[in-house]
Design an enzyme around this catalytic site. Sequence first.
Site, PDB file in Angstrom:
ATOM      1  N   GLY A 174       1.957   2.300  10.939  1.00 28.15           N
ATOM      2  CA  GLY A 174       2.898   3.417  10.840  1.00 28.15           C
ATOM      3  C   GLY A 174       3.532   3.806  12.163  1.00 28.15           C
ATOM      4  CD  GLU A 181      -3.792  -2.477   7.354  1.00 33.63           C
ATOM      5  OE1 GLU A 181      -2.642  -2.705   6.973  1.00 33.63           O
ATOM      6  OE2 GLU A 181      -4.385  -1.416   7.088  1.00 33.63           O
ATOM      7  CB  SER A 241       4.789  -1.534  12.349  1.00 32.52           C
ATOM      8  OG  SER A 241       4.319  -0.229  12.604  1.00 32.52           O
ATOM      9  CD  GLU A 266      -3.261   5.691   6.503  1.00 31.40           C
ATOM     10  OE1 GLU A 266      -3.190   5.694   5.264  1.00 31.40           O
ATOM     11  OE2 GLU A 266      -2.356   5.236   7.227  1.00 31.40           O
ATOM     12  CG  HIS A 268      -6.087   1.938   4.964  1.00 26.39           C
ATOM     13  ND1 HIS A 268      -5.688   2.925   5.833  1.00 26.39           N
ATOM     14  CD2 HIS A 268      -5.042   1.075   4.865  1.00 26.39           C
ATOM     15  CE1 HIS A 268      -4.446   2.671   6.236  1.00 26.39           C
ATOM     16  NE2 HIS A 268      -4.035   1.555   5.661  1.00 26.39           N
ATOM     17  CG  ASN A 296      -1.753   1.236   1.353  1.00 27.75           C
ATOM     18  OD1 ASN A 296      -1.866   2.005   0.392  1.00 27.75           O
ATOM     19  ND2 ASN A 296      -2.364   1.444   2.507  1.00 27.75           N
ATOM     20  CD1 TRP A 297       3.776   1.134  -2.796  1.00 32.58           C
ATOM     21  CD2 TRP A 297       3.695   2.252  -4.745  1.00 32.58           C
ATOM     22  NE1 TRP A 297       4.568   0.477  -3.696  1.00 32.58           N
ATOM     23  CE2 TRP A 297       4.544   1.130  -4.904  1.00 32.58           C
ATOM     24  CE3 TRP A 297       3.493   3.087  -5.843  1.00 32.58           C
ATOM     25  CZ2 TRP A 297       5.191   0.832  -6.108  1.00 32.58           C
ATOM     26  CZ3 TRP A 297       4.131   2.791  -7.036  1.00 32.58           C
ATOM     27  CH2 TRP A 297       4.975   1.680  -7.162  1.00 32.58           C
ATOM     28  CE  LYS A 298      -0.102   3.587   4.709  1.00 28.69           C
ATOM     29  NZ  LYS A 298      -0.309   3.798   6.107  1.00 28.69           N
ATOM     30  N   GLY A 327       2.650  -1.078   4.397  1.00 30.18           N
ATOM     31  CA  GLY A 327       2.598   0.346   4.070  1.00 30.18           C
ATOM     32  C   GLY A 327       3.995   0.903   3.876  1.00 30.18           C
ATOM     33  N   GLY A 328       4.537   1.522   4.916  1.00 34.26           N
ATOM     34  CA  GLY A 328       5.829   2.213   4.845  1.00 34.26           C
ATOM     35  C   GLY A 328       6.939   1.407   4.178  1.00 34.26           C
TER      36      GLY A 328
HETATM   37  C1  PEP Z   1      -1.109   0.351   6.192  1.00 33.79           C
HETATM   38  O1  PEP Z   1      -1.314   1.550   6.247  1.00 33.79           O
HETATM   39  O2  PEP Z   1      -1.898  -0.408   5.576  1.00 33.79           O
HETATM   40  C2  PEP Z   1       0.076  -0.174   6.836  1.00 33.79           C
HETATM   41  C3  PEP Z   1       0.119  -1.443   7.118  1.00 33.79           C
HETATM   42  O3  PEP Z   1       1.070   0.725   7.093  1.00 33.79           O
HETATM   43  P1  PEP Z   1       2.502   0.443   7.788  1.00 33.79           P
HETATM   44  O4  PEP Z   1       3.044  -0.833   7.196  1.00 33.79           O
HETATM   45  O5  PEP Z   1       3.324   1.628   7.440  1.00 33.79           O
HETATM   46  O6  PEP Z   1       2.240   0.302   9.245  1.00 33.79           O
END
Ligand code: PEP
Length: 255
Positions: free
Chosen positions: A170, A164, A210, A92, A90, A8-10, A231-232
């Site tokens: 994050g 999640e 994370s 967010e 999601h 997930n590049w956001k 994500g990150g």
């Molecule tokens: C996400 O936002 O779906 C996610 C898993 O982010 P991160 O890996 O950065 O925690």
Amino acid sequence: MKPLIVANWKMNPTTLKGAKLLFNSIKRGVKNVKNVKVVICPPFVYLPLLGGGLALGAQNVFWENKGVFTGEISPTMLKDLGCQYVIIGHSERRRYFGEIDEVINKKIKAAISAGLNPILCVGETAEEREKGNTGKALKRQLVSALKNVSSSRLRVSGLVIAYEPIWAIGSGKPCSPDEAMGAGIFLRKCLAGLYGRGVSEKISIIYGGSVSAKNAASYITQACLQGLLVGGASLEPKEFVKIVKAAVGLVDGCS
Ligand code: PEP
């Protein structure tokens, strides 16, 4: 089930050049990887411009296929671009864009109708967790997202549930594999209650929050989940490729 690793590049990278660079380095890195399904979810605008070689998903979708809905992107548009997956609900989107359970339910139904595989995100807040309300939060999100989705539609939908925990996203504080396993078992029980055991066992439940190359394998082998939503770390090609490689040959320990 092959492990499913979703990037997930956001709202990243900020240029098309950067997106192409990232996509191509991931593609090169996972070229010889077998038995892992890798899905890249870039911002909408990059979807038709990255070239082939890796499965694509969107990060959001509207619930109607066309019409007077300024600024929205429809399920059929995504399908037409070759998207296979779409992330729905999601945290967010729930937090910053006011997506409530009813909206998520409409999006899930629209995605299934268009032949997209929905990746439904569910997760508890830190407060819900502290108060012992994780199960309640997960069940509410799951049941409302799947309201009026029949068992026969679900069976062909390719639905993926992404657990999640919001406090882990994050934050650099990943959920322990034990806790993720508890959530996975609970979600599968809820799915079995809704659709029966046979259907529930075919649904992939993946973990997000994370994830790094260090902890990636533990969510599949110890937590018995079927993949990861990243994500990150998906913005760092080396790290993401390591995560994908960590999943090679793994099958969840519960099957
Ligand atoms: C996400 O936002 O779906 C996610 C898993 O982010 P991160 O890996 O950065 O925690």
